[in-house]
Enzyme design. Sequence first.
Site, PDB file in Angstrom:
ATOM      1  N   LYS A 102     -69.925   9.508 150.398  1.00 58.47           N
ATOM      2  CA  LYS A 102     -70.992   8.822 151.123  1.00 58.47           C
ATOM      3  C   LYS A 102     -70.827   9.107 152.610  1.00 58.47           C
ATOM      4  O   LYS A 102     -69.891   9.814 153.011  1.00 58.47           O
ATOM      5  CB  LYS A 102     -70.981   7.323 150.835  1.00 58.47           C
ATOM      6  CG  LYS A 102     -69.689   6.618 151.251  1.00 58.47           C
ATOM      7  CD  LYS A 102     -69.750   5.147 150.943  1.00 58.47           C
ATOM      8  CE  LYS A 102     -69.917   4.376 152.209  1.00 58.47           C
ATOM      9  NZ  LYS A 102     -69.758   2.937 152.082  1.00 58.47           N
ATOM     10  N   CYS A 107     -63.700   3.824 143.908  1.00 65.16           N
ATOM     11  CA  CYS A 107     -63.683   2.511 143.255  1.00 65.16           C
ATOM     12  C   CYS A 107     -64.604   2.393 142.037  1.00 65.16           C
ATOM     13  O   CYS A 107     -64.124   2.124 140.939  1.00 65.16           O
ATOM     14  CB  CYS A 107     -64.012   1.432 144.279  1.00 65.16           C
ATOM     15  SG  CYS A 107     -62.698   1.227 145.493  1.00 65.16           S
ATOM     16  N   VAL A 160     -57.433   1.046 152.535  1.00 60.50           N
ATOM     17  CA  VAL A 160     -57.359  -0.417 152.485  1.00 60.50           C
ATOM     18  C   VAL A 160     -56.165  -0.938 153.282  1.00 60.50           C
ATOM     19  O   VAL A 160     -56.291  -1.854 154.097  1.00 60.50           O
ATOM     20  CB  VAL A 160     -57.273  -0.895 151.013  1.00 60.50           C
ATOM     21  CG1 VAL A 160     -56.877  -2.355 150.933  1.00 60.50           C
ATOM     22  CG2 VAL A 160     -58.610  -0.675 150.325  1.00 60.50           C
ATOM     23  N   LYS A 194     -62.914  -8.959 140.832  1.00 62.96           N
ATOM     24  CA  LYS A 194     -62.974  -7.645 141.478  1.00 62.96           C
ATOM     25  C   LYS A 194     -63.630  -6.604 140.555  1.00 62.96           C
ATOM     26  O   LYS A 194     -64.558  -5.901 140.936  1.00 62.96           O
ATOM     27  CB  LYS A 194     -61.554  -7.212 141.880  1.00 62.96           C
ATOM     28  CG  LYS A 194     -61.443  -5.809 142.415  1.00 62.96           C
ATOM     29  CD  LYS A 194     -62.208  -5.622 143.715  1.00 62.96           C
ATOM     30  CE  LYS A 194     -62.340  -4.149 144.059  1.00 62.96           C
ATOM     31  NZ  LYS A 194     -63.160  -3.917 145.237  1.00 62.96           N
TER      32      LYS A 194
END
Length: 443
Positions: free
Chosen positions: A320, A261, A11, A205
């Site tokens: 992923k 996350c 991030v 969030k």
Amino acid sequence: MKITVIGSGYVGTTTALVLANLGHEVIGYDVDTAKVGKLNQGILPFSEPGLDELLQELLSSQRIVFTSDSSSAIKQSEILMISVGTPSTSSGNADLTYLEQVLEVIAAHINAPKIVVTKSTVPIGTNRWMQEQLAAKIDTDQYPVEVISNPEFLREGEALHDSLHPSRTVIGGENSLAIEKVRQLYTLLPTTYFICNYETAEMIKYASNGFLATKISFINEIARLADQMGADIQGVAAGMGMDPRISPHHLYAGIGYGGSCFPKDVDELLHLAREKGLSLHLLKQAKRVNDSQIGWFVQKIESLLPLKGKRVLVLGVTFKEDTDDQRESPGIRLIEQLLDKGVEEIRVIDPTITSLEQIHWSKGFDERGKLKVQVVSEVDAAVTGVHAVLLTTTWKQFAAYPWQEWAGKTESAYLFDGRNFLDPLEMRQYGWHYVGIARGKAT
Ligand SMILES: NC(=O)c1ccc[n+]([C@@H]2O[C@H](COP(=O)([O-])OP(=O)(O)OC[C@H]3O[C@@H](n4cnc5c(N)ncnc54)[C@H](O)[C@@H]3O)[C@@H](O)[C@H]2O)c1
């Protein structure tokens, strides 16, 4: 504006590069000197499409610099943007150790009024607590500090695109001047602002990630039923997704969600609710479905091919495609379950991995298991003698593998597609016994 982005991970680096590209003067600060050294040489310490080029371009035009010098990092900028990790502890709550360290560093080096922007995902109540902590540590009459919550919504693998085209920009705070300053950071981006208080911003969030995780678990649970009924879950999801109230996004059946996350943010929501004497029933079940999805898939495999003593090829280790992030990777959990079932040999291919040492096994992983796993770099020979191929992620290159040729090289041509990524009809034409997630009678 002069901005220091604190924490140069997925991030922080993406945010720093995008802000620099928007014309701000940006310093990337991280305690990891090796990471900082690499970044200053134009080497991205992780894999994320499109970021390497932007990093090199911004470095060569001297529009960004990375440092481990906390004093200059804090002193030189008016805006301090925090993007350090907030991992889960073993009891499910977010570990704020890194964030606490950052507050200490800010307090130690503050030399002027500052706006502290929290990009990290932090538990509801944290930004208010940060404001209080800083007020207690700093002479705020001399150096006023305003904390602003500005949660990040980017997806790994799409980080640059998402940062350049944010779905929304959430800004939570109490000081309208500070809110306006943070809004101005992004004025060149095509975005919609949502201004609210700290708690609302923080909860947006968590609730977003909790909802997306639930959506994935929903379609995975429906897939279990579809599998029994002969319905094709891909068609079910496509038909459902045509309804704008549902939307097709995050409606893909597979072996479950992972990454840095969703699992931790779901855990934190459950933890927060427990602390308040509440039970988030739906979210608890979404987590339970996800935790059992790989087991369901392995059972499905075993009903067709008992795994004990078999050789398999696993495609995908990261959580992923298009990322090197292995945090909470379903692929790794799948490999661990295969070992539990007595699989004799596991070959692994992942575009981001060249050796076994690069795989981050979970805590309980049995060292002996590693002896049965090998990373394969030679694609052509990868399937020779295997009893099955298992696909866990949707890297584009997997689709381009020589599937027709491969089918003839296996001991038994079972293909278990944990992401419904490959075309069942095409694979069957090549001679594979293709099994996806609930692909229905016709497919
Ligand atoms: N990765 C994602 O897809 C994503 C998306 C949205 C939000 N988030 C949230 O953003 C935050 C960061 O996530 P990430 O994936 O970039 O983490 P990361 O682990 O990739 O990066 C964190 C960085 O912070 C650095 N750091 C730790 N302590 C520090 C300190 N005291 N001072 C300076 N640097 C320090 C680490 O060295 C590391 O480089 C987390 O709260 C996460 O939940 C992540």
